[in-house]
Design an enzyme around this catalytic site. Structure first.
Site, short mmCIF file in Angstrom:
data_model
loop_
_atom_site.label_atom_id
_atom_site.label_comp_id
_atom_site.label_asym_id
_atom_site.label_seq_id
_atom_site.Cartn_x
_atom_site.Cartn_y
_atom_site.Cartn_z
CE LYS A 188 4.54 -9.30 -23.70
NZ LYS A 188 4.94 -9.84 -25.01
N PRO A 238 6.98 -14.29 -26.22
CG PRO A 238 5.35 -14.55 -24.56
CD PRO A 238 6.68 -13.92 -24.82
CG ASN A 296 7.22 -6.25 -25.50
OD1 ASN A 296 6.05 -6.54 -25.68
ND2 ASN A 296 8.14 -6.47 -26.41
N GLY A 297 8.46 -3.21 -26.52
CA GLY A 297 7.81 -2.31 -27.47
C GLY A 297 8.77 -1.53 -28.33
CG ASP A 298 7.49 0.80 -30.43
OD1 ASP A 298 6.76 0.01 -31.05
OD2 ASP A 298 7.05 1.77 -29.78
CB THR A 315 -0.08 -15.82 -30.83
OG1 THR A 315 -0.16 -15.58 -29.43
CG2 THR A 315 -1.17 -16.77 -31.25
CB CYS A 330 -3.95 -12.08 -24.53
SG CYS A 330 -4.73 -12.59 -26.07
#
Length: 654
Positions: free
Chosen positions: A437, A313, A499-501, A315, A398
């Site tokens: 998440k 997701p 999640n990441g890179d 934003t 967030c």
């Protein structure tokens, strides 16, 4: 201009030795030496610019694209601080005057219909069709996508591509046969907010008895509050009324929302959400006890998470047209932009637009953010019953300052009693899977996510996404995949997505081979920089996309945007705005064919370089004015007074 490096004094442009950390190696023939020599001078000049005004002098545009930075207390001298693209009080790129726009009620009038009169006495739109024809802007094309698909363009005479469906007198033409055929099929875009449901929510007539009973049963009223569970820094249990993301309302207008933190925002707490059930219509037939009996975890709908690649997701930029692009390139699961639970419960059009789903999204989730168990559980019940969604994702990551301070997003990680009530209650009210998440924690040196994994499993979570950075890090430093693996081990048998890179098949293959307990991955910035990354992963190779192919992707996004937001001036400029937001990521892609040592890493930035053709050079530019040029090739000239200040900056590229 092409890409650039920020730390100019430290750069040694030696392309034979990979000594400079964070520098992407480019083949020597593509490097622009003049720009390298004048790098520092160019940077100092550019960073003095405040914003972008496209009025013919576009070369002096600001190329500093920033993500939101942690808020700081302003001194007296800082009150006139320049806007730096942080989505803080950013002016909209263009705002159409209502006095010069035709009323939508009159715009779609056909020649065989009687003249209409607007029933809204407060309407400020123009109501004289003939007067509108005199000031109507030039068309940007001759082929209206909406008319071709449905046989009727709802924008009528205001359509900017309406030559085929507008008469000389300004009446709308309808292909009745095609329109009747279109109405027989289910709509391509689902989850629209009906007027009836909106009125129920605004009048507080919706029956939330199931959610209320569940929250009451999970409330830790008998537990003694411990110091670590108390809210710090003035955090409250009031829900987050607004967010700093940009969302679209039902008219296709993007609304930039701001959390000021000054107490002026309207708040909803558990008491405020109590509703009257006396107005609920009595049921006819056998009594249904589904509101009283909770589904067991084994009875809920299932999603096969195994080896699925999920689009995170996102934003602002993760809107429906962008998700359609990613689906076509092979994304298995998509999720809407972060939606605020209290705004959903109020029936706010701009927030309900974030839960819209295209028919191509076969597995689709909605991400919710809030800080109050009552509000989040009511919202989950509402969405579970009223829209077509496959899973609900709870945002516990967030990093935005005001959401964090009010106890939402990553701020909920420090409120264990509230977190337990929220996760248990939302899970129990749903008959679809609940995912969460989260980040590694709030502070860099105090990761806590691994301790929460068994709790999430016991509280009813079906899938967990771990972003391998803390709230404090934002997007600086590389993601900690070793810690993600540690979380995956602790969460078994619940699947954990990392999640990441991830920016290439090489990155994906590396984490899958080394961190085998991690079920799969979610991709965020990587998909924004190169949406074909999903195809790369599935075909197990690097793909060298040409500039013409990349431009075709933008053309397709334009079509999807006009279809989603409308083909009138407001829809055109909304599409342009969000295309520019996306290009602020898309321009960071470095073509495989000019890399010295592929693949590109997400934390590496190139020196100034030229592409293999003029279009590739233009698409690599970090100058916002060049992004506007790209949009003008697809959406026509920008209107007078147009300006664009980008929101995002990849801090990990510093």
């Amino acid at each position: 201009m092409a890409g650039y490096v920020e730390n100019y004094e430290d750069c040694s442009f030696d392309y034979n030795e990979d000594k400079q950390k964070g520098v992407c190696l480019i083949k020597e023939e593509f490097i622009i030496e003049d720009h390298v020599r004048n790098l520092k001078e160019q940077y100092l000049t550019d960073t003095d610019k405040q914003n972008i005004s496209v009025d013919g002098n576009a070369e002096n545009a600001d190329d500093d694209v920033q993500d939101e930075q942690p808020a700081k207390k302003l001194k007296l001298d800082d009150k006139k601080e320049k806007l730096r693209g942080q989505n803080k009080a950013r002016p909209p790129p263009f705002k159409a005057s209502k006095e010069l726009s035709l009323c939508p009620w009159i715009a779609e009038l056909t020649a065989d219909e009687p003249e209409r009169k607007c029933s809204n006495q407060r309407c400020t739109f123009l109501h004289d069709r003939k007067e509108y024809l005199k000031i109507r802007l030039e068309d940007i094309g001759t082929d209206c996508r909406i008319y071709n698909l449905t046989g009727k363009c709802s924008r009528g005479v205001t359509c900017r591509m309406g030559s085929k469906h507008i008469t000389e007198d300004g009446f709308n033409i309808v292909d009745k046969k095609k329109f009747e055929e279109y109405k027989k099929h289910s709509p391509a875009i689902k989850n629209n907010l009906s007027k009836d449901l909106q009125n129920k929510l605004r009048k507080r007539m919706y029956n939330f008895s199931q959610a209320e009973a569940i929250v009451k049963g999970n409330h830790p009223s008998k537990k003694k509050k411990s110091p670590e569970n108390k809210i710090k820094n003035g955090q409250s249990d009031t829900t987050i009324a607004e967010s700093t993301n940009i969302s679209d309302n039902s008219n296709g207008e993007k609304v930039e929302k701001d959390i000021s933190g000054n107490g002026n925002e309207e708040e909803i707490n558990a008491t405020d959400c109590d509703v009257s059930h006396e107005s609920e219509e009595p049921k006819i037939g056998p009594v249904d006890d589904s509101d009283l009996i909770r589904l067991r975890q084994s009875e809920k709908k299932k999603i096969d998470w195994k080896d699925k690649i999920l689009l995170s997701p996102l934003t602002t930029v993760g809107n429906l047209p962008f998700r359609r692009i990613c689906k076509e390139y092979g994304a298995d699961i998509t999720c809407g932009e972060m939606a605020l639970a209290p705004k959903i419960l109020k029936g706010a059009q701009e927030e309900w637009a974030l839960v819209k789903r295209h028919e191509s999204e076969d597995i689709f989730g909605v991400q919710l953010c809030g800080n109050n168990p009552g509000v989040l559980t009511r919202c989950a019940q509402l969405l579970n019953r009223e829209i077509d969604v496959d899973y609900i994702d709870l945002n516990l990551g967030c990093p935005i300052d005001l959401i964090y301070r009010q106890g939402g997003g990553s701020g909920m990680l420090n409120r264990l009693n509230v977190l337990e009530t929220v996760v248990k209650s939302v899970s129990q009210v749903l008959d679809i899977p609940l995912s969460v998440k989260t980040r590694t924690g709030v502070y860099l040196d105090k990761p806590i996510a691994h301790n929460l994994m068994p709790k999430f499993r016991d509280w009813g979570v079906s899938m967990i996404t771990v972003h391998g950075r803390s709230r404090e890090q934002r997007y600086t430093k590389l993601a900690d995949w070793e810690y993600i693996e540690k979380c995956a081990v602790a969460a078994q048998p619940v699947p954990v997505f990392g999640n990441g890179d991830i920016l290439s098949f090489d990155d994906y293959q590396r984490v899958k081979q080394i961190y085998s307990t991690v079920q799969s991955i979610t991709i965020g910035r990587g998909a924004l920089i190169k949406p074909w990354i999903f195809t790369e992963i599935k075909e197990k190779k690097l793909i060298d996309i040409s500039s013409s192919e990349r431009f075709d992707i933008l053309r397709k996004y334009t079509n999807y945007g006009l279809e989603h937001w409308g083909s009138d001036t407001r829809g055109v400029e909304t599409t342009r705005r969000f295309m520019l937001e996306w290009i602020s990521f898309l321009h960071r892609y470095i073509p495989v064919g000019i890399l010295e040592r592929p693949p590109q890493r997400i934390n590496e930035r190139p020196p100034f370089y030229r592409g293999r053709d003029d279009m590739e050079t233009l698409m690599a530019s970090s100058n916002c004015a060049d992004w506007v040029k790209l949009s003008e090739m697809l959406l026509g000239k920008v209107p007078d007074g147009f300006h664009f200040l980008p929101k995002h900056k990849a801090n990990s590229w510093k």
